[in-house]
Design a protein around this motif. Structure first.
Motif, PDB file in Angstrom:
ATOM      1  N   GLY A   3       0.798  -1.218   0.000  1.00  0.00           N
ATOM      2  CA  GLY A   3       0.000   0.000   0.000  1.00  0.00           C
ATOM      3  C   GLY A   3       0.829   1.264   0.000  1.00  0.00           C
ATOM      4  N   GLY A   4       2.146   1.133  -0.016  1.00  0.00           N
ATOM      5  CA  GLY A   4       3.032   2.288  -0.018  1.00  0.00           C
ATOM      6  C   GLY A   4       3.386   2.739  -1.426  1.00  0.00           C
ATOM      7  N   LYS A   5       4.591   3.254  -1.564  1.00  0.00           N
ATOM      8  CA  LYS A   5       4.978   3.891  -2.826  1.00  0.00           C
ATOM      9  C   LYS A   5       5.056   2.947  -4.027  1.00  0.00           C
ATOM     10  CE  LYS A   5      10.001   3.810  -2.126  1.00  0.00           C
ATOM     11  NZ  LYS A   5      11.189   4.677  -1.991  1.00  0.00           N
ATOM     12  N   HIS A   6       5.110   1.647  -3.791  1.00  0.00           N
ATOM     13  CA  HIS A   6       5.138   0.690  -4.903  1.00  0.00           C
ATOM     14  C   HIS A   6       3.797  -0.004  -5.110  1.00  0.00           C
ATOM     15  CE1 HIS A   6       9.345   1.305  -5.570  1.00  0.00           C
ATOM     16  NE2 HIS A   6       9.655   0.927  -4.347  1.00  0.00           N
ATOM     17  N   GLY A   7       2.737   0.519  -4.504  1.00  0.00           N
ATOM     18  CA  GLY A   7       1.418  -0.087  -4.663  1.00  0.00           C
ATOM     19  C   GLY A   7       1.197  -1.187  -3.646  1.00  0.00           C
ATOM     20  N   ASN A   8       0.321  -2.116  -3.989  1.00  0.00           N
ATOM     21  CA  ASN A   8      -0.062  -3.155  -3.035  1.00  0.00           C
ATOM     22  C   ASN A   8      -0.044  -4.527  -3.715  1.00  0.00           C
ATOM     23  OD1 ASN A   8      -1.529  -4.895  -1.253  1.00  0.00           O
ATOM     24  ND2 ASN A   8      -2.471  -3.105  -0.317  1.00  0.00           N
ATOM     25  N   LYS A   9       0.801  -5.404  -3.213  1.00  0.00           N
ATOM     26  CA  LYS A   9       0.897  -6.773  -3.739  1.00  0.00           C
ATOM     27  C   LYS A   9      -0.436  -7.509  -3.601  1.00  0.00           C
ATOM     28  CE  LYS A   9       3.362 -10.454  -5.047  1.00  0.00           C
ATOM     29  NZ  LYS A   9       3.977 -10.561  -6.367  1.00  0.00           N
ATOM     30  N   GLY A  10      -1.250  -7.124  -2.624  1.00  0.00           N
ATOM     31  CA  GLY A  10      -2.586  -7.711  -2.485  1.00  0.00           C
ATOM     32  C   GLY A  10      -3.456  -7.412  -3.701  1.00  0.00           C
ATOM     33  N   ASP A  11      -3.355  -6.189  -4.226  1.00  0.00           N
ATOM     34  CA  ASP A  11      -4.072  -5.837  -5.462  1.00  0.00           C
ATOM     35  C   ASP A  11      -3.624  -6.743  -6.598  1.00  0.00           C
ATOM     36  OD1 ASP A  11      -5.169  -3.641  -4.098  1.00  0.00           O
ATOM     37  OD2 ASP A  11      -3.790  -2.200  -4.998  1.00  0.00           O
ATOM     38  N   GLU A  12      -2.301  -6.882  -6.724  1.00  0.00           N
ATOM     39  CA  GLU A  12      -1.736  -7.688  -7.802  1.00  0.00           C
ATOM     40  C   GLU A  12      -2.167  -9.157  -7.690  1.00  0.00           C
ATOM     41  OE1 GLU A  12       2.619  -7.980  -9.733  1.00  0.00           O
ATOM     42  OE2 GLU A  12       2.450  -8.903  -7.745  1.00  0.00           O
ATOM     43  N   ALA A  13      -2.165  -9.673  -6.470  1.00  0.00           N
ATOM     44  CA  ALA A  13      -2.569 -11.066  -6.270  1.00  0.00           C
ATOM     45  C   ALA A  13      -4.034 -11.270  -6.650  1.00  0.00           C
ATOM     46  CB  ALA A  13      -2.322 -11.481  -4.819  1.00  0.00           C
ATOM     47  N   ALA A  14      -4.879 -10.328  -6.260  1.00  0.00           N
ATOM     48  CA  ALA A  14      -6.309 -10.455  -6.572  1.00  0.00           C
ATOM     49  C   ALA A  14      -6.564 -10.375  -8.076  1.00  0.00           C
ATOM     50  CB  ALA A  14      -7.100  -9.377  -5.831  1.00  0.00           C
ATOM     51  N   ILE A  15      -5.929  -9.440  -8.750  1.00  0.00           N
ATOM     52  CA  ILE A  15      -6.168  -9.324 -10.190  1.00  0.00           C
ATOM     53  C   ILE A  15      -5.597 -10.531 -10.925  1.00  0.00           C
ATOM     54  CG2 ILE A  15      -4.151  -7.984 -10.958  1.00  0.00           C
ATOM     55  CD1 ILE A  15      -7.839  -7.367 -11.904  1.00  0.00           C
ATOM     56  N   THR A  16      -4.538 -11.117 -10.393  1.00  0.00           N
ATOM     57  CA  THR A  16      -3.998 -12.342 -10.983  1.00  0.00           C
ATOM     58  C   THR A  16      -5.024 -13.472 -10.869  1.00  0.00           C
ATOM     59  OG1 THR A  16      -1.730 -11.673 -10.489  1.00  0.00           O
ATOM     60  CG2 THR A  16      -2.118 -14.026 -10.872  1.00  0.00           C
ATOM     61  N   ALA A  17      -5.663 -13.590  -9.708  1.00  0.00           N
ATOM     62  CA  ALA A  17      -6.712 -14.608  -9.541  1.00  0.00           C
ATOM     63  C   ALA A  17      -7.845 -14.384 -10.525  1.00  0.00           C
ATOM     64  CB  ALA A  17      -7.233 -14.589  -8.104  1.00  0.00           C
ATOM     65  N   VAL A  18      -8.280 -13.149 -10.661  1.00  0.00           N
ATOM     66  CA  VAL A  18      -9.368 -12.812 -11.591  1.00  0.00           C
ATOM     67  C   VAL A  18      -8.992 -13.191 -13.020  1.00  0.00           C
ATOM     68  CG1 VAL A  18     -10.673 -10.887 -12.612  1.00  0.00           C
ATOM     69  CG2 VAL A  18     -10.308 -10.986 -10.117  1.00  0.00           C
ATOM     70  N   LYS A  19      -7.792 -12.822 -13.418  1.00  0.00           N
ATOM     71  CA  LYS A  19      -7.368 -13.114 -14.797  1.00  0.00           C
ATOM     72  C   LYS A  19      -7.195 -14.619 -15.032  1.00  0.00           C
ATOM     73  CE  LYS A  19      -5.366  -8.718 -16.043  1.00  0.00           C
ATOM     74  NZ  LYS A  19      -4.372  -8.117 -16.913  1.00  0.00           N
TER      75      LYS A  19
END
Length: 158
Positions: free
Chosen positions: A138-154
């Protein structure tokens, strides 16, 4: 690509299918809780933003990242769960413990996905220090949780 060159929260909307009827299991490590709670919030918000129903998102906690593989397997065993997201953070210390844990977790999560033939996503940070973890939760490089969720969706649309 190194996360210092990419924001983990930014993604392409290509290959995103309707997930309104999909069920997600999220397994969260309690170790490094400040970081993993932020990863969870990112994953949850991303799933909801892409059409998942809150009642179709199930969360379970495990003590540490090493336990994510078994936690992920237990989620994957549930036939109604379409995808599993494993969230954790292993910060490098002074011993080789870091190497063994990270390798075991990556291998274990991969094996669960192959065994159950469903997306089981590795959302585990492996930073050198606490600040790098916070920058990716959630800091300056974004959130790995976002990336993990969108990976699941895709992967559900694959």
């Amino acid at each position: 690509m190194a996360t210092s060159l990419k924001n983990l929260s930014q993604h392409s909307d290509k290959n995103i299918s309707d997930i309104s009827k999909k069920r997600f299991g999220i397994v969260v490590s309690e170790w490094n809780e400040e970081v993993t709670e932020s990863l969870y919030e990112g994953a949850l918000e991303t799933l909801l933003a892409h059409g998942a129903k809150k009642e179709n998102i199930y969360r379970k906690n495990v003590p540490g990242s090493f336990e994510l593989s078994l936690g992920g397997q237990r989620m994957a065993e549930v036939e109604e769960i379409d995808a599993v997201i494993c969230l954790g953070c292993v910060i490098q210390g002074e011993t080789r413990h870091f190497d063994f844990i990270c390798d075991a977790v990556a291998h274990g999560i991969t094996q669960v996905g192959l065994k159950y033939n469903k997306p089981v996503i590795f959302g585990v940070l492996t930073p050198e220090n606490q600040q790098q973890a916070l920058d990716r939760a959630g800091g300056k490089h974004g959130n790995k949780g976002d990336e993990a969720a969108i990976t699941a969706v895709k992967m559900l649309g694959f």
